[in-house]
Design an enzyme around this catalytic site. Structure first.
Site, PDB file in Angstrom:
ATOM      1  CE1 TYR A  95     -22.293   1.682 -15.315  1.00 21.78           C
ATOM      2  CE2 TYR A  95     -21.550  -0.813 -15.130  1.00 21.78           C
ATOM      3  CZ  TYR A  95     -21.519   0.688 -14.612  1.00 21.78           C
ATOM      4  OH  TYR A  95     -20.668   0.998 -13.683  1.00 21.78           O
TER       5      TYR A  95
ATOM      6  CG  ASP B 113     -27.948   9.684  -2.022  1.00 27.21           C
ATOM      7  OD1 ASP B 113     -28.801   9.067  -2.052  1.00 27.21           O
ATOM      8  OD2 ASP B 113     -27.886  11.112  -2.183  1.00 27.21           O
TER       9      ASP B 113
ATOM     10  CG  ASP C  96     -19.901  -1.553 -11.265  1.00 27.87           C
ATOM     11  OD1 ASP C  96     -19.052  -2.358 -10.695  1.00 27.87           O
ATOM     12  OD2 ASP C  96     -19.253  -0.919 -12.204  1.00 27.87           O
TER      13      ASP C  96
ATOM     14  CE  LYS D 142     -30.096  10.865  -6.092  1.00 27.63           C
ATOM     15  NZ  LYS D 142     -29.490  11.338  -4.631  1.00 27.63           N
TER      16      LYS D 142
HETATM   17 MG    MG Z   1     -17.290  -3.423 -10.916  1.00 29.78          MG
END
Ligand code: MG
Ligand code: NAI
Length: 352
Positions: free
Chosen positions: A134, A220, A244, A186
């Protein structure tokens, strides 16, 4: 002194910024203030504008006076803000995160109304709020006549930032008497970017050995496990993008964003809010459900050490929803914002 402080006695001793916000914001913020007052609120509000109200007042959805106030109080309860589309406005939430280095995003998910797809969910997600993908270091590489033939994005995770969020998650687990923290990553594919996070988080976890258990999951697999068996998780800590996504997933486990509170916490300040937006479709109609903002106010009480008041608040919400069966339209009921709020205040003051 202002309208939100009227008739409050002298309970308010902790200065805090109050941003009514846009759309349904003023309605649910008003509800939160009434409920906090009934609890003997410790907060002395400094009311400031943001969102469209800020644009109307001075051309900025995040006015300097609002920022100055939060710098002073280091604490804010915020209604949803409408980010104007176009006009080059940057997301207000991103600006707040950067300005106050709000590195931890705390998103608890707790079953409020039984009968949904999952019962007895009680999860806390801790999301790193400043780093990762981000940071949006992005660019294109042109090929031939296509200026955007290749898109490139770089993520940034620092060892220090990873340690900081991991420590926050473990400290929060200790404070709330939680049992386990799951580190989600990950690192099998993004070996550098999320490897450094995993490594730093594991190091921090060692410091809590014997007090808080920990394990780690690849993101995942974690997403699948959250749907198959969410009860195996307790506290989850993860990087920005994964956080998120997973925080919305866990909100879904308890019936959507309608009752999801969020806290953005940093070294310099903490800002509490509902996860939902300004709901322009129902604004001004007295229909909004204030529960998410009430739960955010509960997190704010926890944050300043008023855990007993926070517990009473959550108990009153539970009693009104499940015993009195007073619910707003989004939860299938017929109560107005005002009716629902009065019922909560009634429960708190023992009138019911
Ligand atoms: Mg969000
Ligand atoms: P939204 O969350 O405002 O609304 C989505 C749907 O949920 C609407 O049908 C709305 O009526 C309903 N809803 C939301 N909160 C509710 C509540 N408390 N009670 C009953 N129903 C509720 O999302 P949307 O429409 O995408 O965004 C509207 C505006 O809010 C946009 O300008 C957006 O930028 C802003 N926004 C601000 C946020 C913040 O300040 N933290 C977060 C998300 C959106």
């Amino acid at each position: 002194m202002n309208e939100y402080n009227a008739g409050r006695g002298d309970a308010g001793t902790i200065p805090a910024t109050l941003i009514p916000g846009d759309g349904i914001g003023p309605e649910i913020v008003d509800a939160a203030v009434k409920v906090l007052d009934a609890l003997g609120s410790p907060f002395a509000w400094d009311v400031q504008q943001g969102g469209l109200a800020g644009v109307a007042a001075g051309g900025d959805p995040l006015p300097k006076a609002t920022l100055d106030s939060i710098h002073r109080t280091k604490l804010a309860l915020k209604g949803p803000l409408t980010t104007p589309v176009g006009g080059g406005f940057r997301s207000i939430n991103v600006r707040l995160r950067e300005e106050f280095q709000l590195y931890a995003n705390l998103r608890p998910a707790h079953t409020l109304v039984p009968g949904g797809r999952f019962e007895n969910i009680d999860l806390i997600l801790v999301r790193e709020n400043l780093e990762g993908l981000y940071v949006a270091f992005e660019h294109y590489i042109p090929i031939g006549d296509d200026p955007q033939a290749v898109a490139i994005s770089s993520g940034v995770n620092t060892r220090e930032g990873s340690r900081r969020i991991a420590r926050f998650a473990f400290e929060h687990a200790v404070k709330l008497g939680r049992k386990k923290v799951t580190i989600v990553h990950k690192a099998n594919v993004l070996k550098a970017l999320t490897g450094v996070f995993l490594q730093a988080a594991r190091e921090v976890a060692q410091e809590y050995e014997g007090r808080i258990a920990f394990d780690d999951r690849i993101v995942d697999a974690c997403a699948m496990q959250l749907v198959l068996n969410p009860w195996q998780f307790d506290v989850i800590v993860t990087t920005n993008l994964f956080g998120d996504i997973l925080s919305d997933l866990i909100a879904g486990l308890v019936g959507g964003l309608g009752a999801a509170p969020g806290a953005n916490i940093g070294a310099a300040a903490a800002i509490f809010e509902a996860v939902h937006g300004s709901a322009p479709d129902i604004a001004g109609k007295g229909l909004a459900n204030p529960t998410a903002l009430l739960l955010a106010a509960g997190l704010m009480l926890d944050h300043v050490g008023r855990t007993e008041a926070a517990g009473r608040l959550r108990g009153a919400i539970d009693a009104v929803l499940n015993q009195d069966k007073i619910r707003t339209g989004d939860l299938g009921g017929t109560a107005s914002t005002r009716d629902f709020t009065s019922a909560i205040v009634g429960r708190i003051s023992g009138r019911v």
